[in-house]
Design a protein around this motif. Structure first.
Motif, PDB file in Angstrom:
ATOM      1  N   ARG A 139       0.658  -1.125  -0.121  1.00 28.47           N
ATOM      2  CA  ARG A 139      -0.035  -0.007  -0.078  1.00 28.47           C
ATOM      3  C   ARG A 139       0.859   1.336  -0.041  1.00 28.47           C
ATOM      4  N   TRP A 153       3.588   4.766  -5.928  1.00 27.43           N
ATOM      5  CA  TRP A 153       3.012   4.239  -7.065  1.00 27.43           C
ATOM      6  C   TRP A 153       3.138   5.083  -8.327  1.00 27.43           C
ATOM      7  N   ARG A 177       1.014   9.310   0.073  1.00 26.93           N
ATOM      8  CA  ARG A 177      -0.297   9.832   0.010  1.00 26.93           C
ATOM      9  C   ARG A 177      -0.355  11.186   0.725  1.00 26.93           C
ATOM     10  N   GLU A 222      -6.270  10.707  -6.293  1.00 28.34           N
ATOM     11  CA  GLU A 222      -5.875  10.179  -4.876  1.00 28.34           C
ATOM     12  C   GLU A 222      -7.178  10.077  -4.143  1.00 28.34           C
ATOM     13  N   ILE A 278      -8.426   5.286   1.405  1.00 27.04           N
ATOM     14  CA  ILE A 278      -8.127   4.578   0.574  1.00 27.04           C
ATOM     15  C   ILE A 278      -8.456   2.992   1.103  1.00 27.04           C
ATOM     16  N   ASN A 331     -10.160   0.721  -3.831  1.00 29.70           N
ATOM     17  CA  ASN A 331      -9.963   1.959  -4.763  1.00 29.70           C
ATOM     18  C   ASN A 331      -8.522   2.011  -4.804  1.00 29.70           C
ATOM     19  N   TRP A 332      -7.709   1.218  -4.139  1.00 29.08           N
ATOM     20  CA  TRP A 332      -6.360   1.593  -4.194  1.00 29.08           C
ATOM     21  C   TRP A 332      -5.444   0.432  -4.422  1.00 29.08           C
ATOM     22  N   PRO A 333      -4.424   0.647  -5.545  1.00 33.75           N
ATOM     23  CA  PRO A 333      -3.856   1.570  -6.023  1.00 33.75           C
ATOM     24  C   PRO A 333      -4.622   2.419  -7.382  1.00 33.75           C
TER      25      PRO A 333
END
Length: 271
Positions: A42, A46, A153, A233, A237, A241-243
């Motif tokens: 996580r 990214w 993030r 973003e 998260i 919905n992530w990444p």
């Protein structure tokens, strides 16, 4: 083989881009060793390697890891000393996420011997490669810029208050590069109008602090980007919905500023 996790693309310009946190691979037993593979991936930077893809046209050298930072953090002091004393951070072999969630079930954390093993398998080869590329370019150029590429993030209360500025420039309070380089990068960020800070929450990790030696012609700088600038973003998260998928059009404004930054870094190195 240790080298399997390294991606090295050689250019001839006096610019080395380091990507220690873009990896998401969980080699071998690590796929089941962590409480959750999603948690273990996580906090990756990214799509940062895609964000800087344009730098190939500038002749930059890329040194990148494909292994998750949850396995080994290539931007931490290998001795285990905190780079940010008194502040929340993660270690060489993290045992929790940025948000403080445990990565392992109780009792399954790496012990001292395993940390040494991981360092020998991944940390040491990465830094041997990075040092070799810097040395190679120093034989051709009077000055080389080491630009350490990161993102995080935008909202992580455990690490910082509120919303992180878009561009976070780290030079360890001006120690790791010449003032002219720091000023050029700051000027480009200020011109973007997207928000920036110099040596704020992120002053530069071990890579910037270890390799930055302006008196020897090696000028290191870290760029920590708030992810919202180049990805859509979510504020909260989840595994659903992530990444977020890479979308070049969404990243155009940040990409334009990054190009200006690297062109400025090259102008500095060649001056």
């Amino acid at each position: 083989m240790a080298g399997d996790f390294l991606v090295i693309e050689r250019g001839e310009a006096p610019l080395v881009l380091s990507f220690p946190h873009t990896g998401t691979a969980l080699p071998g037993a690590f796929a089941t060793r962590f409480r959750s593979p999603w948690l273990a991936r996580r906090d990756a930077d990214w799509h940062v390697e895609q964000l800087y893809a344009f730098a190939r046209d500038l002749g930059a050298t890329f040194v990148r890891s494909t292994v998750s930072r949850s396995v080994i953090d290539l931007n931490r002091d290998p001795s285990g000393v905190s780079l940010y004393p008194g502040q929340a951070t993660t270690g060489l072999c993290p045992t929790d996420t940025f948000d403080g969630e445990p990565l392992y079930e109780a009792g399954r954390e790496p012990d001292a011997a395993e940390i040494v093993s991981r360092r020998e398998r991944w940390f040491d080869p990465y830094h041997a490669a990075l040092a070799a590329e810097i040395a190679r370019l120093r034989t051709q150029h009077d000055k080389v810029v080491v630009y350490d590429c990161h993102s995080i993030r935008s909202w992580i209360p455990r690490l910082f208050d509120g919303e992180l500025p878009q561009f976070n420039i780290g030079t360890n309070n001006g120690v790791t590069c010449a003032p002219a380089l720091e000023a050029a990068v700051e000027q480009a960020c200020a011109a973007s109008g997207l928000g920036h800070v110099v040596n704020g929450r992120f002053k530069g990790g071990w890579i910037t602090r270890h390799y930055g030696a302006p008196e020897q012609g090696v000028h290191a700088i870290q760029m920590e980007l708030a992810i919202r600038g180049y990805l859509d973003e979510p504020r909260t998260i989840t595994p659903q919905n992530w990444p977020v998928a890479w979308a070049p059009a969404y990243a155009e404004a940040v990409t334009a500023t990054l190009r200006t930054i690297l062109e400025g870094a090259l102008a500095f190195a060649r001056a």
